[in-house]
Design a protein around this motif. Sequence first.
Motif, PDB file in Angstrom:
ATOM      1  N   ALA A 169       0.811  -1.224   0.000  1.00 52.43           N
ATOM      2  CA  ALA A 169       0.000   0.000   0.000  1.00 52.43           C
ATOM      3  C   ALA A 169       0.845   1.275   0.000  1.00 52.43           C
ATOM      4  O   ALA A 169       0.298   2.380  -0.008  1.00 52.43           O
ATOM      5  CB  ALA A 169      -0.916  -0.005   1.229  1.00 52.43           C
ATOM      6  N   GLY A 170       2.148   1.127   0.035  1.00 49.70           N
ATOM      7  CA  GLY A 170       3.004   2.322   0.078  1.00 49.70           C
ATOM      8  C   GLY A 170       3.081   2.929   1.467  1.00 49.70           C
ATOM      9  O   GLY A 170       3.273   4.135   1.611  1.00 49.70           O
ATOM     10  N   GLY A 171       2.924   2.119   2.502  1.00 51.94           N
ATOM     11  CA  GLY A 171       3.014   2.628   3.882  1.00 51.94           C
ATOM     12  C   GLY A 171       4.362   2.317   4.505  1.00 51.94           C
ATOM     13  O   GLY A 171       5.275   1.805   3.855  1.00 51.94           O
ATOM     14  N   ASP A 172       4.473   2.650   5.805  1.00 48.05           N
ATOM     15  CA  ASP A 172       5.732   2.447   6.526  1.00 48.05           C
ATOM     16  C   ASP A 172       5.426   1.718   7.837  1.00 48.05           C
ATOM     17  O   ASP A 172       4.817   2.275   8.753  1.00 48.05           O
ATOM     18  CB  ASP A 172       6.382   3.809   6.806  1.00 48.05           C
ATOM     19  N   VAL A 173       5.853   0.468   7.927  1.00 48.95           N
ATOM     20  CA  VAL A 173       5.509  -0.355   9.085  1.00 48.95           C
ATOM     21  C   VAL A 173       6.156   0.161  10.377  1.00 48.95           C
ATOM     22  O   VAL A 173       5.614  -0.039  11.467  1.00 48.95           O
ATOM     23  CB  VAL A 173       5.864  -1.844   8.839  1.00 48.95           C
ATOM     24  N   THR A 174       7.287   0.837  10.272  1.00 45.67           N
ATOM     25  CA  THR A 174       7.931   1.314  11.508  1.00 45.67           C
ATOM     26  C   THR A 174       7.083   2.419  12.149  1.00 45.67           C
ATOM     27  O   THR A 174       6.959   2.481  13.364  1.00 45.67           O
ATOM     28  CB  THR A 174       9.374   1.814  11.265  1.00 45.67           C
ATOM     29  N   VAL A 175       6.492   3.266  11.302  1.00 48.05           N
ATOM     30  CA  VAL A 175       5.622   4.326  11.824  1.00 48.05           C
ATOM     31  C   VAL A 175       4.337   3.708  12.375  1.00 48.05           C
ATOM     32  O   VAL A 175       3.848   4.075  13.446  1.00 48.05           O
ATOM     33  CB  VAL A 175       5.311   5.369  10.716  1.00 48.05           C
TER      34      VAL A 175
END
Length: 438
Positions: free
Chosen positions: A230-236
């Motif tokens: 999805a173009g997200g960031d798992v760390t955030v």
Amino acid sequence: MTLRISVIGTGYLGVTHAACMASLGFTVIGIDINAEKIAQLSAGILPFYEPGLEELLNSELAEGRLSFSSDISSAADCDVHFICVGTPQVKDGLAADVSYVDTSIRTLAAVAKSGSLIVGKSTVPVGTAERLRNDILKINQEIDLAWNPEFLRESFAIEDTLHPNRIVVGVANDRAEAILKAVYAENLAEGTPWIRADLPTSELVKVAANSFLATKISFINAMAEVCEAAGGDVTVLAEAIGYDPRIGHKFLGAGIGFGGGCLPKDLRGFMARSKELGADRALDFLREIDAINLRARVRVIELVRRDLSDDLVGKRIAILGASFKPESDDVRDSPALDIAAQIQAAGAIVSIYDPKAIESARRSFPALSYAGSIKECLTDADLVLHLTEWKEFQSIDPREYISIVRNPIMIDGRNKLDRDLWQKAGWTFRALGRSAKN
Ligand code: UDX
């Protein structure tokens, strides 16, 4: 009277437990069938790396409270016997092999004195303790069996043994509990939660705890897969959900997943046992937890392929990390070495560096190539993989190494490196669960 304690099985758990019990003032004898190991331990040599443990072993040997023997009858005089032998996964299935537990308890029961208590610490399939207690009573009615699962983490083994966050005792009667209260008197005085359980519950606590921890890691790795799509960031995402105290930040580190001698094996052993009990539906989800975990290893290799035009033949891949976690030289089911072996099998030339685990890695994977320093590992690399999050790797200055690699590409398999720092130094930086544009 000071209790005399024996510890049967001097692997990771046994040596730690023996040294820690001696440091509490008990007279302790460690027993193992491996005479070579006993000779090493008696000479103060620890056959593996664990912070602070070799020092503790030596100080307790010097104090004369700790000794080792390969003869089980040397434990005959002890009041309490801790069983710390291994329960590895069987070769032809998912179940745990309890043969070492069975043999050591039966042999011990034949020599142990009346009135003594045998305490199982090994992780076993539920029902083992009750079965063995019945066996012991047939040998000597005056010997009892309790179960006292161990929750120590490698690299924090001493701290977790001396100051556990809870003590769980599976006992069949008050007398067994009273003996264990004498062993753990210091912890009770510190206010450590004490949980008395029946034998099966005490066995289940351990596998339930490890299954929960594995589930948390695989949950965040599943989120990492969705973030990538999805173009997200798992760390955030992990940071944000972790602030909810019901969720918490611990064990939400996305990356190449869990390995080691406990989590993978315990998860599988738990599934196998629940099937025998007719409760396999209840643990169906653990199959998925295992699959997500193993998929993380495949996903990192896909990232490597993407950056190297899907052609690994002859490419030089530098791998930082071999142990299954930092501050340990344990390479059992290490995701880092599994990935290294798969990459090499695909035709790449790997070079692995680890601050402590090169020797143990070489023993398990002699066909892989190892480097003596970060610099040697990175020289002429077409791509660098960060697979075990040692502090030493987090303090690398990426500017220092950019000129020695062939291609400055870093893939962080543990989400522990400072992306901005690496990017500013001119590296292409990728990580699991973080799309390139983030
Ligand atoms: C585990 C349990 O924590 C311990 O209570 C039990 O007694 C034995 O099994 P250990 O095997 O030492 O201890 O390792 P742990 O620190 O739990 O880590 C297990 C694996 O999970 C490692 O490979 C680690 O890298 C990985 N991990 C951990 C993640 O991938 N993400 C995280 O957020 C945390």
